[in-house]
Design an enzyme around this catalytic site. Structure first.
Site, PDB file in Angstrom:
ATOM      1  N   ASP A  89       0.819  -1.212   0.000  1.00 50.11           N
ATOM      2  CA  ASP A  89       0.000   0.000   0.000  1.00 50.11           C
ATOM      3  C   ASP A  89       0.853   1.264   0.000  1.00 50.11           C
ATOM      4  O   ASP A  89       1.949   1.304   0.572  1.00 50.11           O
ATOM      5  CB  ASP A  89      -0.903   0.033   1.236  1.00 50.11           C
ATOM      6  CG  ASP A  89      -1.992  -1.043   1.220  1.00 50.11           C
ATOM      7  OD1 ASP A  89      -2.127  -1.746   0.203  1.00 50.11           O
ATOM      8  OD2 ASP A  89      -2.715  -1.155   2.231  1.00 50.11           O
ATOM      9  N   TYR A  99      -3.224  -2.780  -5.779  1.00 48.43           N
ATOM     10  CA  TYR A  99      -4.080  -3.869  -5.266  1.00 48.43           C
ATOM     11  C   TYR A  99      -5.495  -3.790  -5.870  1.00 48.43           C
ATOM     12  O   TYR A  99      -6.059  -4.796  -6.289  1.00 48.43           O
ATOM     13  CB  TYR A  99      -4.119  -3.752  -3.744  1.00 48.43           C
ATOM     14  CG  TYR A  99      -4.810  -4.870  -3.006  1.00 48.43           C
ATOM     15  CD1 TYR A  99      -4.108  -6.007  -2.609  1.00 48.43           C
ATOM     16  CD2 TYR A  99      -6.156  -4.781  -2.667  1.00 48.43           C
ATOM     17  CE1 TYR A  99      -4.737  -7.026  -1.894  1.00 48.43           C
ATOM     18  CE2 TYR A  99      -6.790  -5.788  -1.954  1.00 48.43           C
ATOM     19  CZ  TYR A  99      -6.075  -6.911  -1.567  1.00 48.43           C
ATOM     20  OH  TYR A  99      -6.697  -7.909  -0.854  1.00 48.43           O
TER      21      TYR A  99
HETATM   22  N1  CAA Z   1      -9.935   9.381   1.312  1.00 49.59           N
HETATM   23  C1  CAA Z   1      -9.446  10.624   1.253  1.00 49.59           C
HETATM   24  N2  CAA Z   1      -8.354  11.016   1.937  1.00 49.59           N
HETATM   25  C2  CAA Z   1      -7.759  10.102   2.709  1.00 49.59           C
HETATM   26  C3  CAA Z   1      -8.226   8.768   2.804  1.00 49.59           C
HETATM   27  C4  CAA Z   1      -9.364   8.426   2.078  1.00 49.59           C
HETATM   28  N3  CAA Z   1      -9.891   7.201   2.113  1.00 49.59           N
HETATM   29  N4  CAA Z   1      -7.413   8.095   3.636  1.00 49.59           N
HETATM   30  C5  CAA Z   1      -6.463   8.968   4.042  1.00 49.59           C
HETATM   31  N5  CAA Z   1      -6.686  10.178   3.483  1.00 49.59           N
HETATM   32  C6  CAA Z   1      -5.911  11.375   3.666  1.00 49.59           C
HETATM   33  C7  CAA Z   1      -5.642  11.605   5.141  1.00 49.59           C
HETATM   34  O1  CAA Z   1      -6.749  12.225   5.761  1.00 49.59           O
HETATM   35  C8  CAA Z   1      -4.419  12.488   5.097  1.00 49.59           C
HETATM   36  O2  CAA Z   1      -4.782  13.804   4.767  1.00 49.59           O
HETATM   37  P1  CAA Z   1      -4.156  15.058   5.570  1.00 49.59           P
HETATM   38  O3  CAA Z   1      -2.658  14.928   5.351  1.00 49.59           O
HETATM   39  O4  CAA Z   1      -4.781  16.224   4.905  1.00 49.59           O
HETATM   40  O5  CAA Z   1      -4.572  14.833   6.994  1.00 49.59           O
HETATM   41  C9  CAA Z   1      -3.648  11.966   3.893  1.00 49.59           C
HETATM   42  O6  CAA Z   1      -4.605  11.242   3.105  1.00 49.59           O
HETATM   43  C10 CAA Z   1      -2.545  11.039   4.277  1.00 49.59           C
HETATM   44  O7  CAA Z   1      -3.070   9.920   5.003  1.00 49.59           O
HETATM   45  P2  CAA Z   1      -2.137   8.960   5.831  1.00 49.59           P
HETATM   46  O8  CAA Z   1      -1.593   9.695   7.036  1.00 49.59           O
HETATM   47  O9  CAA Z   1      -2.821   7.682   6.100  1.00 49.59           O
HETATM   48  O10 CAA Z   1      -0.942   8.805   4.755  1.00 49.59           O
HETATM   49  P3  CAA Z   1       0.286   7.834   4.728  1.00 49.59           P
HETATM   50  O11 CAA Z   1       1.078   8.245   3.552  1.00 49.59           O
HETATM   51  O12 CAA Z   1       0.921   7.751   6.079  1.00 49.59           O
HETATM   52  O13 CAA Z   1      -0.388   6.414   4.482  1.00 49.59           O
HETATM   53  C11 CAA Z   1      -1.603   4.753   3.340  1.00 49.59           C
HETATM   54  C12 CAA Z   1      -1.105   6.183   3.306  1.00 49.59           C
HETATM   55  C13 CAA Z   1      -0.417   3.793   3.383  1.00 49.59           C
HETATM   56  C14 CAA Z   1      -2.398   4.521   2.082  1.00 49.59           C
HETATM   57  C15 CAA Z   1      -2.484   4.563   4.600  1.00 49.59           C
HETATM   58  O14 CAA Z   1      -3.510   5.511   4.590  1.00 49.59           O
HETATM   59  C16 CAA Z   1      -3.116   3.180   4.638  1.00 49.59           C
HETATM   60  O15 CAA Z   1      -2.466   2.196   4.978  1.00 49.59           O
HETATM   61  N6  CAA Z   1      -4.400   3.087   4.299  1.00 49.59           N
HETATM   62  C17 CAA Z   1      -5.128   1.819   4.344  1.00 49.59           C
HETATM   63  C18 CAA Z   1      -5.165   1.218   2.999  1.00 49.59           C
HETATM   64  C19 CAA Z   1      -6.008  -0.014   3.094  1.00 49.59           C
HETATM   65  O16 CAA Z   1      -7.201   0.026   3.410  1.00 49.59           O
HETATM   66  N7  CAA Z   1      -5.437  -1.155   2.798  1.00 49.59           N
HETATM   67  C20 CAA Z   1      -6.163  -2.371   2.898  1.00 49.59           C
HETATM   68  C21 CAA Z   1      -5.217  -3.459   3.307  1.00 49.59           C
HETATM   69  S1  CAA Z   1      -6.100  -4.955   3.674  1.00 49.59           S
HETATM   70  C22 CAA Z   1      -6.618  -5.488   2.204  1.00 49.59           C
HETATM   71  O17 CAA Z   1      -6.297  -4.974   1.180  1.00 49.59           O
HETATM   72  C23 CAA Z   1      -7.516  -6.687   2.238  1.00 49.59           C
HETATM   73  C24 CAA Z   1      -8.744  -6.447   1.476  1.00 49.59           C
HETATM   74  O18 CAA Z   1      -8.891  -7.010   0.397  1.00 49.59           O
HETATM   75  C25 CAA Z   1      -9.804  -5.619   2.070  1.00 49.59           C
END
Ligand code: CAA
Length: 240
Positions: free
Chosen positions: A88, A147
């Protein structure tokens, strides 16, 4: 009737639950795994299910791995394409390698396994393929262009191969799990995961066994008229 079933990524998480469920249905189950030797040995010791190592993203290794399974147990009639990884990150941080590895393993693995087993199913006039897609392949997910693209590809792959298998008694279906309580989901940062769980109408993560129950139906003789479908098992998080 007892069949030979291969579950990729079968020694952990959703795959482990699928292996156990298919074994309880009376099938000869073989778990494939890519690298975690210690976990695979513990899995076999606990379940009695043999584990074979190969990388499903490697075409030749997959053909050889399936040939080894068939030499040891006979023709493979059931394939569960469950192996998958995440890398991710938002697009501006994602490397080409993060993109390529996810496509190679998650989507390429389905093609490689089908090349190894679909021709035999077609000749014998019976087969079941279940591809594990994802809610994130249906709806997209912030931080997952790789993904989401691979899983979305799995849903297209399923519908195309289902058309090719239909007249030969081979069904091809997908399951789109939501967020399931596994190591993969546990790797999502806690504050992010909390927000995701808050949006699941059922109010909790799913259990691996809840995906395995769907696989049990789709691979049974009762599922013979179901092909090209996607079964969403996601606690109502995405109604598609
Ligand atoms: N929509 C809009 N904005 C979003 C958002 C969303 N869904 N999620 C995060 N943001 C924004 C945050 O609010 C933040 O904004 P600000 O800086 O203005 O506050 C900005 O994006 C950065 O967010 P993070 O601090 O989370 O950023 P990061 O760079 O540290 O991490 C990431 C990014 C790695 C993508 C992290 O958000 C993450 O791990 N997200 C989860 C992803 C996910 O759901 N993966 C699923 C894994 S399990 C799987 O895949 C199995 C399955 O089949 C379901």
């Amino acid at each position: 009737m007892a069949r030979v079933a291969v579950v990729t990524g079968g020694t952990r998480g959703i795959g482990e639950a699928i292996c156990q469920r298919l074994k309880r249905q009376g099938h000869q189950v073989i778990a494939n795994y890519a690298g975690n030797e210690e976990k695979a040995q513990a899995f076999t010791a606990a379940t009695g299910i043999p584990a074979y190592r190969w990388d499903v993203g490697d075409h030749e290794a997959t053909l050889e791995g399936c040939a080894r399974v068939e030499a040891d147990f006979g023709p493979i009639d059931i394939v569960i394409n469950n192996a998958g990884i995440t890398r991710d990150g938002t697009l501006h941080r994602m490397t080409f390698e993060d993109w390529n590895e996810v496509l190679r393993i998650n989507l390429g693995g389905c093609f490689n396994m089908a090349k190894a087993t679909f021709p035999g199913m077609r000749e014998r006039g019976w087969g079941r393929i279940v591809n594990i897609g994802s809610i994130n392949g249906q709806a997209g997910q912030y931080g997952q262009v790789n993904y989401a693209a691979a899983k979305s590809g799995i849903h297209g792959f399923t519908k195309a191969l289902a058309q090719e298998g239909a007249k030969f008694g081979v069904t091809v279906n997908a399951i789109a799990p939501g967020y399931i309580d596994t190591d993969m989901v546990a790797a999502v940062p806690a504050p992010v995961l909390e927000k995701i769980v808050a949006k699941i109408p059922v109010g909790r993560l799913g259990m691996a066994e809840e995906i395995a129950r769907g696989v049990a139906f789709l691979t049974s003789d009762n599922g013979g008229f179901v092909t090209g479908s996607t079964m969403s098992i996601n606690g109502g998080q995405h109604m598609y």
